[in-house]
Design a protein around this motif. Structure first.
Motif, mmCIF file in Angstrom:
data_model
loop_
_atom_site.group_PDB
_atom_site.id
_atom_site.type_symbol
_atom_site.label_atom_id
_atom_site.label_comp_id
_atom_site.label_asym_id
_atom_site.label_seq_id
_atom_site.Cartn_x
_atom_site.Cartn_y
_atom_site.Cartn_z
ATOM 1 N N ARG A 27 1.903 5.182 -3.604
ATOM 2 C CA ARG A 27 2.986 4.659 -3.019
ATOM 3 C C ARG A 27 2.869 3.106 -3.281
ATOM 4 N NH1 ARG A 27 6.028 7.546 0.919
ATOM 5 N NH2 ARG A 27 6.870 5.514 1.078
ATOM 6 N N GLU A 31 5.573 -1.949 0.809
ATOM 7 C CA GLU A 31 6.053 -1.569 1.976
ATOM 8 C C GLU A 31 4.754 -1.426 2.967
ATOM 9 O OE1 GLU A 31 6.343 2.716 2.299
ATOM 10 O OE2 GLU A 31 5.271 2.988 0.728
ATOM 11 N N GLN B 8 11.272 4.912 -3.047
ATOM 12 C CA GLN B 8 10.116 5.250 -1.965
ATOM 13 C C GLN B 8 10.636 5.865 -0.797
ATOM 14 O OE1 GLN B 8 6.246 3.851 -2.274
ATOM 15 N NE2 GLN B 8 7.362 4.339 -4.213
ATOM 16 N N LYS B 9 10.040 7.135 -0.511
ATOM 17 C CA LYS B 9 10.512 7.866 0.622
ATOM 18 C C LYS B 9 9.968 7.269 1.987
ATOM 19 C CE LYS B 9 9.423 12.445 2.128
ATOM 20 N NZ LYS B 9 10.230 13.418 2.508
ATOM 21 N N LYS B 10 11.113 6.927 2.832
ATOM 22 C CA LYS B 10 10.419 6.518 4.202
ATOM 23 C C LYS B 10 9.692 7.214 4.986
ATOM 24 C CE LYS B 10 12.575 2.213 4.449
ATOM 25 N NZ LYS B 10 11.769 1.699 3.058
ATOM 26 N N LYS B 12 8.027 8.585 8.546
ATOM 27 C CA LYS B 12 7.919 8.442 9.953
ATOM 28 C C LYS B 12 6.762 9.452 10.551
ATOM 29 C CE LYS B 12 11.452 5.573 11.427
ATOM 30 N NZ LYS B 12 11.090 4.730 10.487
ATOM 31 N N LYS B 145 0.271 1.351 6.200
ATOM 32 C CA LYS B 145 1.109 1.551 7.633
ATOM 33 C C LYS B 145 0.353 2.731 8.172
ATOM 34 C CE LYS B 145 4.483 0.333 9.275
ATOM 35 N NZ LYS B 145 5.920 0.040 10.066
#
Lengths: 395, 471
Positions: A27, A31, B8-10, B12, B145
């Motif tokens: 990734r 982000e 990019q795939k978000k 959640k 994240k």
């Protein structure tokens, strides 16, 4: 979309290539950066270590990011990672970073948050009493030990990794939470000579080591190995072709040539080396990676072998402490262990650390001559008088 | 800049999750205190004591958590962690590992990323009879994240042991232990749901890694994250499909401090540097001298080292002696400076690397197996590091081509350079010999002259020689 459930999830073994996604890489990092990091990317002016484990970085925009660093375990459960996430969600808007030395970094934008975060991190303990998130690992102290798999997951180790690291860090804990040493001390651990941990440029390297030549599994070697590859794998030509009494193809080992590197076993599962009495730990010291003041340098073998005394390796811990305490007492500010040893002379290193010098520490492999002393510039230590007596030079 | 190669795939976690909140909090602290795994592990329990975080105490709570999940809520044995600890205790007892040698498993179309592992005592520890490792390519500099990490935890607890390494020695996220038939379902969810690929293993490009760089360091002389990401994406085929003689590692350090250890651990070490002058803020120099600012970014706070002495601590320790203090002003002879970083490290608010930045490129580091440890050798003194990094890619192509042509099975690049000679490597990359590539010139005169270098060549007539010299 949710992660899949059921034995095969959404994977269809009948059509393995259907909708297959490959070669997408990791990734993208952007982000995962906290907004303050995004805003100040490439704009940092300077940093300061406010106390052990707490850094502030100041940007030309005037913004400050505070980092609280704590020691992590490389071996970590989903339960532990979820706890890291809980803390990151509570204090850091869901952002967290791991360092190359297995530390965990939480970043916040105010000193008040630093205090609350520190309190929270120190308050979290395992039910048996160990800290989960000890704060430290910065500046002139000892940061986390990078290490390999050991008995947890590897087929070639000569010792265990996670347990040795735990035992050593328990003893060095106060150095992790303080900054009292002349310079940083980087300790690394690898459980065999393959060194997937690449510990060869560390201030102190702990290395698992075999001391017995391989045992030949004559019954199966022909079927499980490419015998010529096994023979070629030996850097000292100790392996040669042979036949068993029943005529099977096998190999024989010239045991006096073997230097126990284990490369043959990497190539051939019918040549295992590991052995309870044979295996143990070698300690190297004085390496470094940074170009600061002196050039990067290799660590040197200073303790040829210590036993695998599971689970706490008292002999290893004692030797490490001897080196660190002698260094802490004697080195000058900014001097790394290797710089110190070179300034005082390695003969003084052994004297000050109280480590015996044995024939095992004299190189006899490639380029050994480069390590021989070819001058009369040396310092007298007890070892020198002993050598002089042995030669009949003095009474 | 900063744009991913693809959308990019978000992520959640609430949408991705497998386990409910109740399932995640399925045991009490009291239960954990009284919890015993199914094997006796006296030596491991000893390791639950002491201040440093205990991997045993951590593994035990994972074991309890798994035990209390419903049978159909994990796809590999529920007691996998208990058996892992049991086998570790047995290894302590025996003083030998209990993992078998090798085992070739993987996902379709890839030759790396999964390492097969089997227990040699499966009858005692059936939960770890099959216990394969998956390497997952970490994001540059290992920022995360929590949505991503939590989803990965659910995936790995459901389809694997729930035990990780954060991170492996090369930098990957390591998923430790699953069975063969879960590899494809894991890969499917990693790629489809988490938008995330595997890392490298075997004779291929290993997962590249980089320092914290411009994200949170004032010394990064080029964008380590971007270059790491760019080359990882550019060389996906080399990363997943082994075609090399042996492993090949890229590591990216932003400055000569070398926080990601590239000079010792990477076949190609890219180390940031600059070619203009160190920036000096004389007011800040004065503030360090007067004691207003603590030296060395506060790294020596824990001991009283006395008042900061710029002469002793900076000027005299400079390896090239290129600094001096004149009327309270610090002078640096930048043409003599070797950019070791010491003065900058000591006075980060007064001194900064120059602004004409790039990197030195070095090749050939490796651990001792077989010919002894090697560090990377300086082969390109300075290279601008700017997107799309074509200059570096062209250099890499030359190196790959030569190594794949000339390298023997399991010969690292550094060993090939030793075997064939550094001058040969320089010739391959098209760099003329330059004195910086060695510490000193050779002391033996055994020079391999080439025939074309010597007038008349090697072809001589013995009769002609004998016409001047009797036998």
């Amino acid at each position: 979309m949710a992660l899949s459930t059921g034995k095969l999830g959404k994977y269809n073994p009948e059509k393995p290539t259907e909708n297959r996604i490959t070669d997408i890489g990791p990734r993208h990092y952007w982000e995962f950066f906290p907004p303050i990091i995004q805003r100040n990317y490439g704009k940092w002016l300077y940093h300061d270590i406010l106390e052990p484990g707490v850094l502030v970085h100041v940007s030309e925009t005037g913004e400050k990011v505070y980092t609280v660093r704590c020691g992590g375990m490389r071996f970590m459960s989903a339960e532990m990672i979820r706890e890291v996430c809980d803390i990151a969600d509570k204090y850091c808007d869901g952002y967290v970073r791991f360092t190359t030395r297995n530390n965990i970094e939480f970043m916040v934008d105010s000193l008040e948050k630093v205090e609350a975060l520190k309190k929270e991190l120190w308050s979290r303990k395992f039910v048996t009493g160990s800290y989960k998130f000890p704060v430290g690992g910065t500046g002139a102290g000892i940061t986390n030990i990078v290490h390999t798999q050991g008995y947890i997951h590897c087929h070639t180790p000569a010792t265990d990794a996670s347990s040795m690291v735990k035992a050593v860090m328990d003893e060095l804990f106060d150095y992790f939470t303080s900054m009292t040493l002349p310079a940083q001390v980087r300790i690394s651990m690898a459980c065999c000579l393959n060194m997937c941990g690449a510990v060869h440029c560390s201030d102190i390297a702990l290395l698992g080591y075999h001391r017995k030549p391989p045992i030949v599994d004559h019954e199966v070697i022909e079927s499980v190995c490419e015998i010529p590859l096994a023979i070629a794998a030996c850097p000292v030509g100790a392996i040669s072709p042979d036949k068993t009494p029943s005529g099977k193809r096998t190999v024989k080992i010239k045991t006096d040539r073997c230097m126990f590197c284990g490369n043959c076993y990497t190539m051939c599962p019918a040549l295992p080396l590991s052995d309870k009495e044979g295996d143990g730990v070698t300690i190297l010291a004085g390496g470094k990676l940074s170009n600061r003041i002196s050039e990067p340098k290799f660590s040197k073998v200073v303790v040829p072998w210590l036993p695998n005394n599971f689970p706490r390796f008292p002999e290893v811990v004692e030797a490490v402490k001897k080196i660190i305490e002698a260094y802490a007492a004697d080195a000058r500010k900014y001097e790394r262990i290797g710089d110190w040893a070179e300034r005082i002379g390695w003969e003084k290193f052994f004297e000050k650390c109280g480590l015996p010098f044995t024939e095992h520490l004299i190189d006899d492999y490639r380029l050994a001559y480069d390590t021989y002393r070819t001058s009369t510039q040396f310092k007298f230590t007890e070892a020198a008088w002993e050598a002089s007596r042995a030669a009949g030079g003095i009474d | 800049m900063f744009e991913p190669k693809r959308p990019q795939k978000k992520l959640k976690y609430e949408e991705l999750r497998i386990y409910t909140e109740e399932e995640l909090k399925n045991y009490t602290e009291e239960e954990l205190k009284n919890f015993k795994i199914k094997h006796a592990i006296p030596d491991l329990e000893e390791l639950e004591k002491g201040p440093w975080p205990s991997f045993v105490a951590d593994a035990k709570r994972e074991a309890l958590h798994r035990r209390k999940l419903a049978d159909d809520r994990v796809m590999i044995p529920k007691d996998v962690v208990e058996d892992l600890l049991g086998q570790l205790q047995l290894s302590f007892d025996d003083g030998e590992t209990h993992w078998k040698h090798g085992g070739i498993v993987g996902v379709f179309g890839y030759g790396g990323g999964v390492i097969g592992r089997y227990s040699d005592v499966p009858e005692k520890f059936p939960g770890v009879a099959h216990f394969h490792t998956i390497r997952v390519n970490q994001p540059a500099s290992k920022f995360y994240k929590t949505d991503f990490l939590r989803a990965l935890c659910d995936l790995w607890e459901y389809r694997g042991s729930g035990i990780f390494n954060l991170h492996g020695s090369t930098g990957d996220i390591i998923l430790l232990g699953t069975v063969t038939d879960q590899l494809e379902p894991i890969f499917y969810d990693l790629t489809h749901e988490l938008d995330q690929d595997l890392g490298g293993s075997g004779s291929n490009l290993r997962t590249p890694s980089c320092c914290v760089g411009k994200a949170r360091c004032e010394w990064a002389c080029y964008d380590t994250q971007e270059l790491c990401y760019e080359l990882t994406m550019h060389y996906q085929d080399e990363l997943h499909r082994p075609a090399f003689p042996y492993k090949f590692k890229f590591k990216f350090d932003g400055c000569p401090n070398g926080c990601v250890a590239s000079i010792a651990r990477a076949d190609m070490s890219v180390i940031g540097t600059w070619r203009d002058d160190i920036r000096i803020d004389q007011d800040a120099v004065a503030a360090y001298i007067s004691g207003e600012i603590l030296p060395n970014g506060g790294a020596h706070r824990g001991r009283d080292w006395g008042k900061f002495d710029i002469q002793k601590e900076v000027i005299d320790l400079c390896p090239t002696q290129c600094m001096s203090l004149e009327n309270g002003k610090l002078k640096i002879n930048n043409r003599e400076c070797t950019r070791c970083m010491h003065c900058i490290n000591v006075m980060p608010r007064a001194l900064r690397p120059g602004t004409d930045t790039g990197a030195s490129v070095l090749f050939g580091a490796k651990a001792p197996i077989l010919e002894g440890a090697q560090m990377s050798v300086l082969t390109v003194p300075f290279m601008k590091m700017e997107p799309p990094y074509d200059n570096l890619k062209e250099l890499i192509e030359k190196v790959f081509e030569w190594w794949m042509e000339e390298g023997k099975n399991r010969e690292r690049l550094g060993e090939l350079i030793q075997r064939q000679g550094l001058w040969r490597f320089l010739e391959v990359i098209g760099v003329p010999a330059f004195p910086q590539t060695v510490k000193m010139p050779r002391s033996n005169p055994y020079i391999y002259w080439k025939e074309e270098d010597v007038p008349g060549g090697w072809d001589r007539d013995i009769e002609d020689y004998r016409s001047r010299h009797k036998r």
